[in-house]
Design a protein around this motif. Structure first.
Motif, mmCIF file in Angstrom:
data_model
loop_
_atom_site.group_PDB
_atom_site.id
_atom_site.type_symbol
_atom_site.label_atom_id
_atom_site.label_comp_id
_atom_site.label_asym_id
_atom_site.label_seq_id
_atom_site.Cartn_x
_atom_site.Cartn_y
_atom_site.Cartn_z
ATOM 1 N N ASN A 3 12.086 -47.021 74.512
ATOM 2 C CA ASN A 3 12.428 -45.371 74.155
ATOM 3 C C ASN A 3 12.295 -44.639 75.648
ATOM 4 O O ASN A 3 11.446 -45.034 76.406
ATOM 5 N N GLY A 4 13.291 -44.025 75.644
ATOM 6 C CA GLY A 4 13.096 -43.105 77.162
ATOM 7 C C GLY A 4 13.566 -44.076 78.304
ATOM 8 O O GLY A 4 13.470 -43.578 79.483
ATOM 9 N N GLY A 54 16.370 -44.761 79.444
ATOM 10 C CA GLY A 54 17.632 -44.110 80.080
ATOM 11 C C GLY A 54 18.816 -44.538 79.668
ATOM 12 O O GLY A 54 20.203 -44.380 79.819
ATOM 13 N N LYS A 55 18.911 -45.293 78.377
ATOM 14 C CA LYS A 55 20.126 -46.095 77.569
ATOM 15 C C LYS A 55 21.293 -44.836 77.278
ATOM 16 O O LYS A 55 22.437 -45.022 77.757
ATOM 17 N N THR A 56 20.585 -43.894 76.733
ATOM 18 C CA THR A 56 21.583 -42.872 76.100
ATOM 19 C C THR A 56 22.231 -42.188 77.093
ATOM 20 O O THR A 56 23.305 -41.802 77.060
ATOM 21 N N THR A 57 21.446 -41.817 78.221
ATOM 22 C CA THR A 57 21.839 -41.188 79.430
ATOM 23 C C THR A 57 23.083 -41.955 80.062
ATOM 24 O O THR A 57 24.112 -41.179 80.512
ATOM 25 N N GLN A 76 17.677 -50.553 70.290
ATOM 26 C CA GLN A 76 16.380 -50.831 70.153
ATOM 27 C C GLN A 76 16.114 -52.100 69.417
ATOM 28 O O GLN A 76 15.128 -52.747 69.848
#
Ligand code: ATP
Length: 234
Positions: free
Chosen positions: A36-37, A39-42, A192
């Protein structure tokens, strides 16, 4: 097909992506995995033009995407299935699918795309007149994927397709991702669920705190001790 070089993306003072480079060859499934966090979605949002990079370049079929609008990027052949699906509640399944073809004006082609996605997702055909908000989580994920396919993308960006789904749906979604590849669409898969993602990926990159920490083929990363410890519960 897609080359990301030295990408840096900030949210104000927060540097979410710090010097990330990777590439995707035509016909591949490439997975980005990480906590989580990481940077994947970014990264996905930056490729699809929803966020602008502070530094670096994104080259897709020889075009620089950095200064292109999100609709222009869809028109160039890249479609995103966002994390959390973002189904249009209050619209029917068929209306949601038509929204995916918003850049197309050829009615015969839209109807042809619709028949193709109904063939791939028979449940959506059965539910075509139902309010999309009343679909189950797995059906909503199928709708989000089908809506993206309505734009006839060459590259599909899938952000956490298995999130929140029951195991039976997770298997179905991963089977569909493989079928999408077999039918000629290249896939960037953010997950994930590293085990399942690596099992179907041709290649994958591990992201940690905004940087690529490892990369390799799916089987190489599945066998990697550091990956097993950090992401595969091993
Ligand atoms: P997850 O799997 O939890 O979705 P991720 O790898 O996709 O994680 P991102 O959503 O890209 O990670 O987030 C990367 C970093 O940027 C995180 O530290 C996050 O808190 C921060 N971030 C994301 N969106 C914003 C925002 N709109 N404003 C400020 N910080 C943000």
């Amino acid at each position: 097909m897609l080359k990301v070089d030295n990408l840096v993306v900030n949210y104000g003072a927060i540097q979410a992506v710090k010097d990330v480079s990777f590439h995707i060859n035509t016909g591949e499934i490439v997975a980005l995995i990480g906590a989580n966090g990481a940077g994947k979605t970014t990264i996905v949002k930056t490729i699809s033009g929803l966020l602008k990079p502070a530094q670096g370049s994104i080259t897709y079929e020889q075009q620089d995407l950095k200064h292109q609008s999100a609709p222009a990027i869809v028109a160039a052949g890249i479609a995103q299935v966002p994390e959390g699906r973002h189904i249009f509640a209050g619209l029917s399944v068929a209306e949601n699918l038509q929204m995916g073809a918003f850049l197309q004006h050829d009615h015969a082609q839209i109807s042809d795309s619709l028949q193709n996605v109904y063939k791939r997702f028979p449940i959506l055909k059965q539910r075509q007149n139902q309010d999309a908000a009343t679909l189950s989580g797995g059906e909503q994920q199928m709708l989000a994927m089908a809506r993206a396919l309505m734009s006839r993308p060459k590259l599909l960006l899938l952000d956490e397709p298995s999130m929140g789904l029951a195991p039976i749906f997770i298997n179905e979604i991963f089977n569909i991702v493989q079928a999408i590849k077999q039918q000629g669409t290249t896939v960037l898969l953010i997950e994930q669920n590293a085990k399942k993602a690596l099992a179907i990926a041709d290649r994958a990159y591990v992201l940690a705190a905004g940087k690529v920490s490892l990369h390799g083929t799916g089987p190489e990363l599945l066998a990697n001790t550091a990956v097993q410890k950090a992401y595969l519960g091993g």
